[in-house]
Motif scaffolding. Structure first.
Motif, PDB file in Angstrom:
ATOM      1  N   TYR A  17       0.867  -1.184   0.000  1.00  0.00           N
ATOM      2  CA  TYR A  17       0.000   0.000   0.000  1.00  0.00           C
ATOM      3  C   TYR A  17       0.902   1.232   0.000  1.00  0.00           C
ATOM      4  CZ  TYR A  17      -4.091  -2.871   1.084  1.00  0.00           C
ATOM      5  OH  TYR A  17      -5.122  -3.798   1.029  1.00  0.00           O
ATOM      6  N   ARG A  18       0.676   2.112  -0.980  1.00  0.00           N
ATOM      7  CA  ARG A  18       1.521   3.296  -1.095  1.00  0.00           C
ATOM      8  C   ARG A  18       0.710   4.478  -1.623  1.00  0.00           C
ATOM      9  NH1 ARG A  18       3.956   3.791  -6.533  1.00  0.00           N
ATOM     10  NH2 ARG A  18       3.122   2.150  -7.884  1.00  0.00           N
ATOM     11  N   MET A  19       1.187   5.674  -1.311  1.00  0.00           N
ATOM     12  CA  MET A  19       0.489   6.881  -1.747  1.00  0.00           C
ATOM     13  C   MET A  19       0.793   7.186  -3.213  1.00  0.00           C
ATOM     14  SD  MET A  19       0.520   9.634   1.372  1.00  0.00           S
ATOM     15  CE  MET A  19       2.277   9.583   1.712  1.00  0.00           C
ATOM     16  N   VAL A  20      -0.243   7.291  -4.005  1.00  0.00           N
ATOM     17  CA  VAL A  20      -0.133   7.702  -5.403  1.00  0.00           C
ATOM     18  C   VAL A  20      -1.240   8.732  -5.633  1.00  0.00           C
ATOM     19  CG1 VAL A  20      -0.149   6.997  -7.816  1.00  0.00           C
ATOM     20  CG2 VAL A  20       0.757   5.442  -6.077  1.00  0.00           C
ATOM     21  N   PRO A  27       8.034   8.507  -2.904  1.00  0.00           N
ATOM     22  CA  PRO A  27       9.258   7.874  -3.407  1.00  0.00           C
ATOM     23  C   PRO A  27       9.596   6.573  -2.687  1.00  0.00           C
ATOM     24  CG  PRO A  27       9.786   9.807  -2.081  1.00  0.00           C
ATOM     25  CD  PRO A  27       8.304   9.810  -2.272  1.00  0.00           C
ATOM     26  N   PHE A  28       9.256   6.494  -1.392  1.00  0.00           N
ATOM     27  CA  PHE A  28       9.559   5.268  -0.652  1.00  0.00           C
ATOM     28  C   PHE A  28       8.634   4.134  -1.073  1.00  0.00           C
ATOM     29  CE2 PHE A  28      11.176   8.644   2.109  1.00  0.00           C
ATOM     30  CZ  PHE A  28      12.487   8.225   2.212  1.00  0.00           C
ATOM     31  N   GLY A  29       7.439   4.477  -1.551  1.00  0.00           N
ATOM     32  CA  GLY A  29       6.561   3.466  -2.110  1.00  0.00           C
ATOM     33  C   GLY A  29       7.144   2.870  -3.371  1.00  0.00           C
ATOM     34  N   LEU A  30       7.688   3.728  -4.224  1.00  0.00           N
ATOM     35  CA  LEU A  30       8.333   3.247  -5.448  1.00  0.00           C
ATOM     36  C   LEU A  30       9.552   2.398  -5.123  1.00  0.00           C
ATOM     37  CD1 LEU A  30       8.182   6.407  -7.748  1.00  0.00           C
ATOM     38  CD2 LEU A  30       7.028   4.227  -8.132  1.00  0.00           C
ATOM     39  N   LYS A  31      10.323   2.831  -4.125  1.00  0.00           N
ATOM     40  CA  LYS A  31      11.507   2.061  -3.731  1.00  0.00           C
ATOM     41  C   LYS A  31      11.106   0.695  -3.168  1.00  0.00           C
ATOM     42  CE  LYS A  31      14.943   5.640  -2.826  1.00  0.00           C
ATOM     43  NZ  LYS A  31      15.901   6.171  -1.831  1.00  0.00           N
ATOM     44  N   ASP A  45      -0.125  -4.268  -5.905  1.00  0.00           N
ATOM     45  CA  ASP A  45       0.148  -2.848  -5.655  1.00  0.00           C
ATOM     46  C   ASP A  45      -1.154  -2.067  -5.448  1.00  0.00           C
ATOM     47  OD1 ASP A  45       1.503  -0.474  -5.432  1.00  0.00           O
ATOM     48  OD2 ASP A  45       1.872  -0.238  -7.584  1.00  0.00           O
ATOM     49  N   HIS A  46      -1.373  -1.595  -4.214  1.00  0.00           N
ATOM     50  CA  HIS A  46      -2.572  -0.820  -3.895  1.00  0.00           C
ATOM     51  C   HIS A  46      -2.208   0.661  -3.761  1.00  0.00           C
ATOM     52  CE1 HIS A  46      -5.185  -4.322  -3.021  1.00  0.00           C
ATOM     53  NE2 HIS A  46      -4.044  -4.889  -2.654  1.00  0.00           N
ATOM     54  N   HIS A  47      -2.928   1.511  -4.478  1.00  0.00           N
ATOM     55  CA  HIS A  47      -2.667   2.936  -4.443  1.00  0.00           C
ATOM     56  C   HIS A  47      -3.611   3.637  -3.465  1.00  0.00           C
ATOM     57  CE1 HIS A  47      -0.815   2.897  -8.777  1.00  0.00           C
ATOM     58  NE2 HIS A  47      -0.200   2.092  -7.929  1.00  0.00           N
TER      59      HIS A  47
END
Length: 256
Positions: A17-20, A27-31, A45-47
């Motif tokens: 789960y990451r902020m999009v 950036p840490f979600g992408l990493k 991948d959940h946005h």
């Protein structure tokens, strides 16, 4: 405990789960996604596309940050937690000589380029002088980015700064001044004593802290936020300044 280093034993899938958001891509979600894929995981991948959705997610799972990763039924955590789970060092704790290697490598290549452009050959006595002087300038820039933070770290070990606190603020400017003047071979009567003084005080301070008192400290040589251990690198920086402080006037006096 779940062994995340073996995707075949954990189903080979990870939930992230990451902020999009339209105005923010974490950036840490992408990493995290990249690291999981490089480690052999298929990422679900959940946005989190709004601030409200993100806040609700964090409250629901009792976490304070995103991204968050699950492997199997186990929550691994954020990007730093993920690195640790895969056997990599925590970036916040990791000691690294990378900044110093970068500075000295680029300084040396610049010195070689200057020598070739000036003398038509890469290795001359002036190449070494430029290398040390440019290194001093680069190191000073690292300190000057946040003089307050540098001076705080510097107070951990510098003997003169402990007696006269303003010296921690003056030091980066002195190093930059000496380095700049030495690059151009200018005002040696000023640059040499400055380099010799701060280099000598620094060398004595580092030697005492590391080799006599046996203290484990971070080096302020590349700024106040570095993870470079105090020791050989900082001592080398100071010995280089001492050498230049002696060599530059000697060269002029001998007419070399």
């Amino acid at each position: 405990m779940l062994d995340v280093t073996k995707p075949e034993e954990t189903g080979g899938k990870a939930v992230l789960y990451r902020m999009v958001m339209p105005d923010h891509l974490c950036p840490f979600g992408l990493k995290s996604k990249d690291l999981l894929e490089r480690e052999g995981y298929e990422v679900e991948d959940h946005h989190l596309t709004t601030r409200e959705e993100t806040d609700a997610f964090m409250e629901r799972h009792g976490v304070k940050t995103t991204p968050q990763t699950w492997i199997g039924d186990e929550r691994i955590g954020g990007y730093d937690d993920l690195r640790v789970a895969f056997g990599k060092e925590d970036p916040a704790q990791e000691t690294s000589y990378r900044p110093v290697i970068a500075i000295f490598s680029v300084a040396f290549l610049m010195a070689v380029a200057l020598a070739v452009a000036t003398f038509g050959t890469p290795l001359t006595p002036r190449t070494i002088e430029w290398f040390v002087a440019i290194s001093m300038c680069f190191l000073a820039v690292q300190k000057l980015q946040d003089v307050e933070q540098f001076s705080t770290m510097f107070l951990n070990y510098d003997l003169l700064a402990r007696r006269w606190v303003p010296y921690g603020y003056v030091y980066p400017y002195g190093e930059a001044l000496a380095g700049i003047l030495m690059v151009g071979g200018l005002l040696t009567w000023l640059s040499a004593p400055v380099a010799l003084f701060i280099g000598t005080v620094g060398a004595v301070s580092v030697f005492k802290a590391v080799y006599i008192d046996k203290r484990e400290l971070k080096c302020a040589c590349v700024g106040g936020n570095s993870n470079v251990p105090l020791g050989f690198v900082s001592l080398t920086e100071n010995l280089m300044m001492i050498a230049m402080g002696i060599w530059m006037p000697l060269r002029l006096w001998m007419g070399w």
